[in-house]
Design a protein around this motif. Structure first.
Motif, PDB file in Angstrom:
ATOM      1  N   THR A 137       0.894  -1.099  -0.010  1.00 11.83           N
ATOM      2  CA  THR A 137       0.082   0.024   0.077  1.00 11.83           C
ATOM      3  C   THR A 137       0.720   1.182  -0.036  1.00 11.83           C
ATOM      4  O   THR A 137       0.748   2.303  -0.606  1.00 11.83           O
ATOM      5  N   ARG A 138       1.888   1.213   0.736  1.00 14.47           N
ATOM      6  CA  ARG A 138       2.840   2.382   0.813  1.00 14.47           C
ATOM      7  C   ARG A 138       3.305   2.633  -0.498  1.00 14.47           C
ATOM      8  O   ARG A 138       3.653   3.503  -1.109  1.00 14.47           O
ATOM      9  N   ARG A 139       3.791   1.622  -1.187  1.00 12.68           N
ATOM     10  CA  ARG A 139       4.430   1.701  -2.470  1.00 12.68           C
ATOM     11  C   ARG A 139       3.610   2.217  -3.575  1.00 12.68           C
ATOM     12  O   ARG A 139       3.845   2.857  -4.404  1.00 12.68           O
ATOM     13  N   LEU A 140       2.204   1.595  -3.256  1.00  7.84           N
ATOM     14  CA  LEU A 140       1.193   2.217  -4.284  1.00  7.84           C
ATOM     15  C   LEU A 140       0.909   3.842  -4.146  1.00  7.84           C
ATOM     16  O   LEU A 140       0.984   4.629  -5.146  1.00  7.84           O
ATOM     17  N   LEU A 141       1.091   4.179  -2.878  1.00  6.43           N
ATOM     18  CA  LEU A 141       0.785   5.654  -2.606  1.00  6.43           C
ATOM     19  C   LEU A 141       2.116   6.469  -3.067  1.00  6.43           C
ATOM     20  O   LEU A 141       1.695   7.586  -3.495  1.00  6.43           O
ATOM     21  N   GLU A 142       3.242   5.993  -2.888  1.00  6.44           N
ATOM     22  CA  GLU A 142       4.375   6.773  -3.125  1.00  6.44           C
ATOM     23  C   GLU A 142       4.416   6.726  -4.770  1.00  6.44           C
ATOM     24  O   GLU A 142       5.270   7.805  -5.336  1.00  6.44           O
ATOM     25  N   SER A 143       3.812   5.994  -5.503  1.00  5.53           N
ATOM     26  CA  SER A 143       3.988   5.977  -6.880  1.00  5.53           C
ATOM     27  C   SER A 143       2.846   7.037  -7.781  1.00  5.53           C
ATOM     28  O   SER A 143       2.942   7.052  -8.876  1.00  5.53           O
ATOM     29  N   VAL A 144       1.916   7.619  -7.053  1.00  8.52           N
ATOM     30  CA  VAL A 144       1.303   8.498  -7.529  1.00  8.52           C
ATOM     31  C   VAL A 144       1.904   9.766  -7.819  1.00  8.52           C
ATOM     32  O   VAL A 144       2.493  10.256  -7.072  1.00  8.52           O
ATOM     33  N   PRO A 145       1.774  10.377  -9.226  1.00  7.01           N
ATOM     34  CA  PRO A 145       2.747  11.258  -9.618  1.00  7.01           C
ATOM     35  C   PRO A 145       2.194  12.580  -8.857  1.00  7.01           C
ATOM     36  O   PRO A 145       1.058  12.674  -8.645  1.00  7.01           O
ATOM     37  N   ASP A 146       3.123  13.331  -8.584  1.00  9.62           N
ATOM     38  CA  ASP A 146       2.738  14.617  -8.001  1.00  9.62           C
ATOM     39  C   ASP A 146       2.711  15.806  -9.031  1.00  9.62           C
ATOM     40  O   ASP A 146       3.422  16.263  -9.701  1.00  9.62           O
ATOM     41  N   HIS A 147       1.214  16.163  -9.402  1.00  9.33           N
ATOM     42  CA  HIS A 147       0.905  17.050 -10.294  1.00  9.33           C
ATOM     43  C   HIS A 147       1.426  18.439 -10.217  1.00  9.33           C
ATOM     44  O   HIS A 147       1.319  19.227 -10.966  1.00  9.33           O
ATOM     45  N   ARG A 148       1.859  18.793  -8.649  1.00  5.64           N
ATOM     46  CA  ARG A 148       2.515  20.003  -8.332  1.00  5.64           C
ATOM     47  C   ARG A 148       3.786  20.163  -8.725  1.00  5.64           C
ATOM     48  O   ARG A 148       4.682  21.016  -8.127  1.00  5.64           O
ATOM     49  N   ALA A 149       4.479  19.087  -9.018  1.00  8.01           N
ATOM     50  CA  ALA A 149       5.924  19.083  -9.223  1.00  8.01           C
ATOM     51  C   ALA A 149       6.622  20.281  -9.816  1.00  8.01           C
ATOM     52  O   ALA A 149       6.143  20.717 -11.092  1.00  8.01           O
ATOM     53  N   GLN A 150       7.591  21.017  -9.252  1.00 11.27           N
ATOM     54  CA  GLN A 150       8.092  22.237 -10.061  1.00 11.27           C
ATOM     55  C   GLN A 150       8.935  22.100 -10.850  1.00 11.27           C
ATOM     56  O   GLN A 150       9.063  22.992 -11.770  1.00 11.27           O
ATOM     57  N   ASN A 151       9.744  21.063 -10.896  1.00 12.93           N
ATOM     58  CA  ASN A 151      10.626  20.904 -12.034  1.00 12.93           C
ATOM     59  C   ASN A 151      10.255  20.233 -13.227  1.00 12.93           C
ATOM     60  O   ASN A 151      11.119  19.772 -13.924  1.00 12.93           O
ATOM     61  N   GLY A 152       9.015  19.970 -13.575  1.00  8.14           N
ATOM     62  CA  GLY A 152       8.527  19.238 -14.799  1.00  8.14           C
ATOM     63  C   GLY A 152       8.416  18.004 -14.514  1.00  8.14           C
ATOM     64  O   GLY A 152       8.094  17.171 -15.502  1.00  8.14           O
ATOM     65  N   ASP A 153       9.100  17.398 -13.660  1.00  7.47           N
ATOM     66  CA  ASP A 153       9.106  16.034 -13.448  1.00  7.47           C
ATOM     67  C   ASP A 153       8.058  15.238 -12.710  1.00  7.47           C
ATOM     68  O   ASP A 153       7.958  15.396 -11.498  1.00  7.47           O
ATOM     69  N   ARG A 154       6.995  14.905 -13.452  1.00  7.30           N
ATOM     70  CA  ARG A 154       5.829  14.440 -12.947  1.00  7.30           C
ATOM     71  C   ARG A 154       5.957  13.167 -11.991  1.00  7.30           C
ATOM     72  O   ARG A 154       5.074  12.908 -11.396  1.00  7.30           O
ATOM     73  N   ARG A 155       7.111  12.413 -12.256  1.00  5.91           N
ATOM     74  CA  ARG A 155       7.224  11.459 -11.387  1.00  5.91           C
ATOM     75  C   ARG A 155       7.803  11.794  -9.983  1.00  5.91           C
ATOM     76  O   ARG A 155       8.239  10.497  -9.236  1.00  5.91           O
TER      77      ARG A 155
END
Length: 99
Positions: A58-76
């Motif tokens: 479950t923790r790995r699933l949650l950590e895999s959600v891309p952050d749409h707020r990423a400042q550097n353009g890296d949505r990963r």
């Protein structure tokens, strides 16, 4: 998805909603069951599962959600789903976020 929430609120309908998109599960669910390889590995209230996951999968699933707020353009960029996805309990009755 908002139609499902509206029908739930207006008619008291319940759903068994199966998805591979954990963001959708957070958005729609009061209760979540996480499965890995066909086995239940975590089960609980959505807020608890998303804010304090007990199982490593479950923790790995949650950590895999891309952050749409990423400042550097890296949505990963790793972000917890609890931080980037509004929970059902955090929205007003029209599907928007509470103020």
């Amino acid at each position: 998805m908002n139609l499902l929430l509206d029908l739930n609120a207006e008619l008291g309908l319940g759903y068994l909603f199966i998805t591979h998109d954990i963001r959708v599960a957070r958005y729609l669910s009061d209760r979540v069951v996480v499965m890995q390889a066909g086995q239940i590995v975590e089960d609980g209230l959505a807020d608890q599962v998303f804010t304090a996951p007990q199982h490593p999968y479950t923790r790995r699933l949650l950590e895999s959600v891309p952050d749409h707020r990423a400042q550097n353009g890296d949505r990963r960029s790793v972000a917890r789903a609890a931080e980037v996805i509004p929970a059902k309990s955090q929205r007003d009755d029209k599907g928007g976020e509470d103020s």
